[in-house]
Design an enzyme around this catalytic site. Structure first.
Site, mmCIF file in Angstrom:
data_model
loop_
_atom_site.group_PDB
_atom_site.id
_atom_site.type_symbol
_atom_site.label_atom_id
_atom_site.label_comp_id
_atom_site.label_asym_id
_atom_site.label_seq_id
_atom_site.Cartn_x
_atom_site.Cartn_y
_atom_site.Cartn_z
ATOM 1 N N ASP A 1 7.891 7.882 70.910
ATOM 2 C CA ASP A 1 9.079 8.414 71.578
ATOM 3 C C ASP A 1 9.101 7.954 73.045
ATOM 4 O OD1 ASP A 1 11.307 9.987 72.008
ATOM 5 O OD2 ASP A 1 10.414 11.841 71.269
ATOM 6 N N ASP B 1 19.078 12.338 67.362
ATOM 7 C CA ASP B 1 18.686 13.746 67.246
ATOM 8 C C ASP B 1 19.815 14.566 66.650
ATOM 9 O OD1 ASP B 1 16.136 13.479 68.135
ATOM 10 O OD2 ASP B 1 16.517 14.158 70.176
HETATM 11 C C1 DGJ Z 1 12.994 13.488 71.089
HETATM 12 C C2 DGJ Z 1 13.056 13.034 69.661
HETATM 13 O O1 DGJ Z 1 14.254 12.392 69.407
HETATM 14 C C3 DGJ Z 1 12.851 14.227 68.734
HETATM 15 O O2 DGJ Z 1 12.957 13.820 67.398
HETATM 16 C C4 DGJ Z 1 11.514 14.842 69.012
HETATM 17 O O3 DGJ Z 1 10.500 13.950 68.657
HETATM 18 C C5 DGJ Z 1 11.408 15.222 70.470
HETATM 19 N N1 DGJ Z 1 11.742 14.133 71.342
HETATM 20 C C6 DGJ Z 1 10.027 15.720 70.797
HETATM 21 O O4 DGJ Z 1 9.840 16.001 72.119
#
Ligand code: DGJ
Length: 693
Positions: free
Chosen positions: A445, A514
């Protein structure tokens, strides 16, 4: 196939259905001649002598150059601007020859006075009607040269009044398609954040009233993650230009004597039968050349269920249910390490949190493995929290400027990945993690953009940190994969902020967004599929009301929407009812039976022929096909719709089950008359499997 006419100096790049031609003109300029359908005999092309239209429209300005440089009477966008050691800011190139290396044509240019080499690369991808272009610049002089601007290519489209498409959006609203008419003036798309971003994406699509199956489309995707720029310009001389490459915003690269720089490439193509051909060619290219082979596992990810509140016992419980419903890979997301109880601490301290895992991480991994699943873990290696031990010990490891506050975003800083010791630390940390634990999947990430871009370690080349940063990420993952061959990597940046052709292949999966609302996802996935392959598109089923939209969508629709990509489950499955467990089992089993068609088949965005808001998608793989139909809400009349399939064989019969009944219809019927589907109510969906007899 590459053809060169030595006497007329015409170069022709031939793919299965297209031809790309350029030549050297009387001025010694590399002139673009043709890109589009085959003209067969390129010698019929005439490199006419161009005369200036007026003093304000000089020859350099009106010549459609393959690689215009900054210099002389040129005021158009250029692909290369340099400053020589004596202060000269002007390139005068001359053609020095060419080389053919299998499927690559290399055009060699050199400055007339300075020892600056510019080699243009053209790789012919015959089967998929694509041309990959990039540039190599070498300073063969004894003094420094400063590159102020460099693009991978300029492309010429022989039309005015085209339509340009790309994405706009923001976090949780990635891949929102926009299409605008191109007229005079310029359209810029770019990113300045260090990640490719949630809004514009590094590609272009220009079409002439195209549909999915008809019309001309010119397109290109840049293989760069991070600060890119694309310029689309309709000129006064009857054509549309596209340039893509490194964003000159906060960029400068000093090439010392004998140093060179190779730009990222751009994969370009032309289709004379609409967007579908464009997508198929790109998808097939990635399947054959970029993506790792093999089917992607069904994963369970704990993020939406537990967020930072990770507890070993609860994760084990989740893993058991994940196994029960059919998941093959269990991924622990953020919150398993350091003092990570929220966004303000932990990043940088990649040790297992003992409170959360009193018996170590292996307790969970062993349970997962005993259940017969693979194990995956979340990391955010380019970042550090100010409260972490890593930052306390190494405050100079982040990008920063003296006398300027270090801005946090999501409570974190960005590590200066261009520093040798930082790069080594990140590599070693991940290598240790992968060596000490039986990990099969890394979700990588990156949740904030770069700010205060100071990197004194780069000296004169501080402004190249945007590019160097991502090169470090690429290198680390490539090296990790060399050692840990079977580990799959997922690219995530606050959702879908790192979807691009630069990272694709180095990473295996994209976290698409997300936004896991199943209805919103139909649009996100639709736009994503234009350029990017389905096989890399991670989609999860999550809980309702959806955290973002507050929408309540039936679980079946949510599964169908997520089954259009590589399926994941992100719900709190500990709260699932018996019925939800049963439905999940069935849906995941169904997905496993059809995923080879989804992940490896050809993808079709089918038309909606009804007043109602039907969303229809099809996948075809040899003798099998899948039809996904979604209807968010039926309207007045609530009548059936006829959906016309594509990609089938007209004279073959196809068998399928619909409404509990086995039906056999010909390919011609299904494609030309269509399959009658009747959905009524809210959030209705169907998945129909068709088999050729
Ligand atoms: C952003 C990501 O897009 C989510 O899926 C998740 O992993 C969060 N970060 C975790 O902090």
């Amino acid at each position: 196939m590459i053809k060169v006419n030595e006497s007329s100096k015409i170069f022709s790049l031939n793919t299965k259905n297209t031809q790309y031609v350029f030549g050297i003109d009387n001025e010694g300029l590399l002139r673009h001649l043709h890109w589009g359908k085959k003209i067969n005999n390129e010698d019929e092309l005439d490199i006419e002598i161009l005369n200036e239209v007026s003093t304000n429209d000089p020859v350099y300005e009106i010549t459609p150059e393959e690689f215009p440089v900054y210099g002389g009477l040129r005021y158009k966008e250029n692909c290369l601007k340099v400053k020589f050691a004596d202060g000269t800011r002007d390139i005068v190139y001359k053609y020095e020859g060419y080389e053919i290396d299998n499927d690559k044509l290399i055009i060699k240019l050199k400055d007339k006075y300075y020892n600056l080499i510019i080699n243009l690369y053209y790789k012919v991808i015959e089967k998929q009607d694509l041309i990959e272009r990039w540039v190599y610049v070498s300073n063969n002089s004894n003094e420094d040269i400063v590159i102020e601007e460099i693009y991978s290519a300029q492309l010429h489209i022989p039309y005015e009044n085209l339509r340009f498409s790309n994405t706009h959006g923001h976090w949780a609203a990635e891949q929102q398609k926009f299409t605008q008419n191109v007229s005079y003036g310029k359209i810029y798309i770019e990113n300045r954040r260090g990640i490719s971003g949630h809004n514009h994406n590094p590609y272009f699509i220009l079409d002439k009233n195209a549909t999915e199956t008809s019309g001309e489309v010119f397109f290109g995707a840049l293989r760069l993650t991070g600060n890119f720029k694309g310029i689309i310009e309709q000129t006064a001389y009857g054509e549309t230009l596209v340039q893509m490459g490194l964003n000159p915003y906060d960029f400068e690269l000093s090439l010392k004597s004998k140093e060179s720089f190779t730009t990222p490439s751009i994969i370009c193509g032309y289709s004379d039968c609409g967007f579908e051909r464009m997508s198929h060619n790109l998808h097939n290219f990635t399947k054959e050349n970029i993506l790792r082979k093999g089917l992607r596992p069904v994963l369970y990810n704990s993020w939406e269920a537990t967020e930072f509140d990770v507890k070993c016992d609860e994760q084990i419980k989740l893993a058991k249910v994940a196994k029960e419903i059919g998941a093959e890979l269990f991924v622990v997301d953020d919150g398993w390490f350091g003092e990570r109880n929220g966004i303000h601490n932990g990043l940088g301290d990649w040790y297992v949190n003992e409170e959360k895992f009193p018996n170590g991480l292996n307790q969970l991994i062993e349970e997962v493995k005993n259940l017969g699943m693979k194990f995956g873990i979340w990391v955010e290696p380019e970042m550090v929290n100010p409260l972490s031990k890593l930052y306390k010990d190494n405050p100079d490891w982040i990008y920063s400027f003296d006398n300027r506050e270090r801005t946090t975003s999501r409570g974190q800083y960005v590590l200066n990945m261009t520093k040798k010791e930082v790069k080594e630390y990140v590599y070693n940390t991940l290598d240790e993690l992968l060596s000490n634990y039986d990990i099969d999947y890394i979700k990588w990430d990156a949740n904030r953009p770069i700010s205060e871009p100071g990197a004194k370690n780069l000296g004169d080349n501080e402004k190249n940190l945007w590019y160097e940063h991502i090169q470090a990420v690429y290198d680390i993952v490539k090296n990790l994969k060399e050692k840990h061959k079977d580990v799959l990597f997922e690219a995530c940046a606050s959702g879908g902020g790192r979807i691009d052709y630069g990272i694709l292949g180095i990473f295996d999966d994209f976290w698409t967004s997300d936004n896991t609302d199943a209805y919103d996802r139909l649009f996100i996935q639709h736009t994503y599929s234009q350029i990017y392959p389905i096989k890399a598109m991670r989609s999860w089923v999550t809980d309702c009301p959806n955290f973002l939209s507050q929408r309540i969508i039936p679980l079946r629709f949510r599964y169908h929407s997520a089954m259009m990509g590589t399926l994941g489950i992100g719900s709190n499955i500990l709260k699932y009812s018996k019925d939800e467990i049963e439905l999940s089992k069935n849906m995941i089993e169904e997905y496993k039976n059809i995923r080879h068609i989804v992940q490896d088949g050809d993808f079709y965005r089918l038309e909606n022929t009804s007043e109602n808001d039907y969303h229809n998608f099809e996948y075809v793989n040899d003798d099998e096909a899948l039809l996904f139909v979604f209807l968010p809400q039926s309207k007045v009349g609530h009548r059936p719709v006829r959906i016309r399939l594509r990609g089938l064989e007209e004279d073959k019969m196809y068998e399928f089950k619909y409404n509990g009944e086995m039906i056999v219809k010909s390919g011609a019927y299904l494609m030309n008359y269509g399959l009658k589907i009747h959905l009524r109510g809210d959030y209705q969906s169907e998945l129909i499997y068709l088999k050729r007899r």
